[in-house]
Scaffold this motif. Structure first.
Motif, mmCIF file in Angstrom:
data_model
loop_
_atom_site.group_PDB
_atom_site.id
_atom_site.type_symbol
_atom_site.label_atom_id
_atom_site.label_comp_id
_atom_site.label_asym_id
_atom_site.label_seq_id
_atom_site.Cartn_x
_atom_site.Cartn_y
_atom_site.Cartn_z
ATOM 1 N N LYS A 169 0.834 -1.192 0.000
ATOM 2 C CA LYS A 169 0.000 0.000 0.000
ATOM 3 C C LYS A 169 0.877 1.252 0.000
ATOM 4 O O LYS A 169 1.835 1.349 0.767
ATOM 5 C CB LYS A 169 -0.927 -0.026 1.214
ATOM 6 C CG LYS A 169 -2.138 0.880 1.125
ATOM 7 C CD LYS A 169 -3.117 0.590 2.247
ATOM 8 C CE LYS A 169 -3.855 -0.710 2.033
ATOM 9 N NZ LYS A 169 -4.915 -0.919 3.057
ATOM 10 N N GLY A 170 0.534 2.181 -0.873
ATOM 11 C CA GLY A 170 1.303 3.412 -0.987
ATOM 12 C C GLY A 170 2.457 3.336 -1.972
ATOM 13 O O GLY A 170 3.045 4.359 -2.331
ATOM 14 N N ARG A 171 2.803 2.121 -2.393
ATOM 15 C CA ARG A 171 3.914 1.949 -3.343
ATOM 16 C C ARG A 171 3.437 1.406 -4.684
ATOM 17 O O ARG A 171 4.009 1.735 -5.728
ATOM 18 C CB ARG A 171 4.959 0.991 -2.764
ATOM 19 C CG ARG A 171 5.576 1.461 -1.472
ATOM 20 C CD ARG A 171 6.728 0.553 -1.040
ATOM 21 N NE ARG A 171 6.292 -0.814 -0.781
ATOM 22 C CZ ARG A 171 6.780 -1.876 -1.415
ATOM 23 N NH1 ARG A 171 7.720 -1.750 -2.339
ATOM 24 N NH2 ARG A 171 6.341 -3.095 -1.097
ATOM 25 N N THR A 190 0.289 0.599 -7.544
ATOM 26 C CA THR A 190 -0.997 1.094 -8.040
ATOM 27 C C THR A 190 -1.511 0.150 -9.113
ATOM 28 O O THR A 190 -0.801 -0.126 -10.093
ATOM 29 C CB THR A 190 -0.860 2.500 -8.624
ATOM 30 O OG1 THR A 190 -0.335 3.399 -7.624
ATOM 31 C CG2 THR A 190 -2.214 3.023 -9.086
#
Length: 117
Positions: A64-66, A68
């Motif tokens: 998550k956050g890295r 997409t």
């Protein structure tokens, strides 16, 4: 039915890769699309998923956050943009198509991602 992943390779920690999965032979927009990965000696794990219309996306906490996930229903593709890669992201990455409300699912053959300095 075919799901063909591409875009894997060898990168250094902190770098990026973009995986693609091209679908054919089934009605793409009817299927939820997901990415999984399997590291050597480990179970296959879910990485990310996107709903049929692309409106809802979800990620494993570890990415998550890295990472997409996105999809293009006209081109019948799903992509996984992976940024800030870590050594522990090393795995074979698979895309999967899942039909809602049934056991119908398809897997790709996988693409190797290696993160190493």
């Amino acid at each position: 039915v075919r799901l063909v992943e591409s875009g894997g390779g060898l990168v250094q920690p902190g770098e990026s890769l973009r995986l693609s999965c091209a679908a054919s032979g089934f009605t793409f927009h009817y299927y939820v699309m997901k990415w999984y990965r399997q590291a050597p000696g480990k179970e296959r794990e879910w990485v990310a998923g996107v709903t049929r219309d692309g409106g809802v996306k979800d990620y494993a906490e570890s990415v998550k956050g890295r990472f997409t996930i996105s999809r293009d229903n006209r081109r019948k593709t799903v992509t996984l943009q992976m940024n800030s890669l870590k050594v522990e992201d090393t795995a074979v990455y698979y895309c999967k198509a899942e039909a809602l409300g049934s056991d119908n699912a398809y897997w790709g053959q996988g693409t190797q991602v290696t993160v190493s300095s």
